[in-house]
Design a protein around this motif. Sequence first.
Motif, PDB file in Angstrom:
ATOM      1  N   ARG A  10       5.826  86.818 -23.357  1.00  0.00           N
ATOM      2  CA  ARG A  10       5.911  87.433 -24.686  1.00  0.00           C
ATOM      3  C   ARG A  10       5.317  88.835 -24.659  1.00  0.00           C
ATOM      4  O   ARG A  10       4.313  89.079 -24.004  1.00  0.00           O
ATOM      5  CB  ARG A  10       5.149  86.595 -25.718  1.00  0.00           C
ATOM      6  N   ARG A  13       5.252  89.560 -30.494  1.00  0.00           N
ATOM      7  CA  ARG A  13       5.913  88.349 -30.995  1.00  0.00           C
ATOM      8  C   ARG A  13       7.261  88.093 -30.330  1.00  0.00           C
ATOM      9  O   ARG A  13       7.885  87.064 -30.573  1.00  0.00           O
ATOM     10  CB  ARG A  13       6.115  88.465 -32.508  1.00  0.00           C
ATOM     11  N   ARG A  15       9.743  87.039 -27.469  1.00  0.00           N
ATOM     12  CA  ARG A  15       9.831  86.292 -26.207  1.00  0.00           C
ATOM     13  C   ARG A  15      10.880  86.954 -25.324  1.00  0.00           C
ATOM     14  O   ARG A  15      12.074  86.920 -25.624  1.00  0.00           O
ATOM     15  CB  ARG A  15      10.203  84.832 -26.467  1.00  0.00           C
ATOM     16  N   LYS A  18      12.340  83.052 -21.660  1.00  0.00           N
ATOM     17  CA  LYS A  18      12.357  81.888 -22.543  1.00  0.00           C
ATOM     18  C   LYS A  18      12.477  80.588 -21.748  1.00  0.00           C
ATOM     19  O   LYS A  18      13.481  79.884 -21.824  1.00  0.00           O
ATOM     20  CB  LYS A  18      13.515  82.016 -23.528  1.00  0.00           C
TER      21      LYS A  18
END
Length: 299
Positions: A10, A13, A15, A18
């Motif tokens: 990250r 906020r 990402r 994933k």
Amino acid sequence: MIQFENIVKRFRRQRVLKGIDLTIERGHRVALVGSNGAGKTTLIRCLLGEYICEGRVLVDGMNPRQYRREVLSKVGFVPQLPPPLHMPVGQLIRFSATLCDSDPSRMISVAGQLGFDAERFHNHAFVKLSGGQKQKLLIAIALGRESELLVMDEPAANLDPEARHIFFELLAEKKQRAAMLISSHRLDEVATLVNRVIEMDQGEIVLDDRVADLVELSSRLYCRIQLLQAEAAFAKAITEWGFRDLEAGLLWEGTIAGPDRLRFLSLLSRYAALFSNIEISEAEGQASTTRRGRTINVV
């Protein structure tokens, strides 16, 4: 060799990675492809221990952040953008060799094979070299050692055709002993170098496929091109590939590295309307005197 287990990265906020799960073994030559922003560079930086991430990254069972020196001693890295180092060439080679307990003369020798005289530029600052010279030196540092893992980001982008062929020959010497991770935003640039393709998109792996390993990395192809009419733009482009003009701009002859075939055909496609005949065949030895293959006729 390499394990990524549920890797999440990250930035604030967002990402960027994933939940990446991936295993790469020795002998795997992996093309890591995807558009800008797909997460390729971030994944490589996690592999090199430059980023803290969620999940687990292992190189031969070692975490690259906890065992940074041990892991990096196994890795030959060629970045896409050369670092802005003011260190002289000679000092950079000695420093790099010390980090991985290697012989600096081997790096100098590989640089020479690629067409860069490291001894002549011994006292020149790295940052003042041309783009091609920087690339050749970085490749020489990565390949002039016993790397078990080669991580390369657009490695041949600034190389001339002859240097590209030498680069492919050097990769061929290591293909059984090392794992290779070659990042590119264009598959046609690296497709013939690899035996596995991994595509990323928006931080996820969307394709992981084995491909036919049919192209010998050290091979050459002979090419003879006949034109309907001479064209200055084509002459300039083909001369940069080392081709010879045999007939007032109407007949051209030369050789290309086998792994460069897709890149070369992409060039030819721009001038398809000019061609009356193209012969592409496998070259035997270093000359074009003995050949086998087939002729492609373009009407």
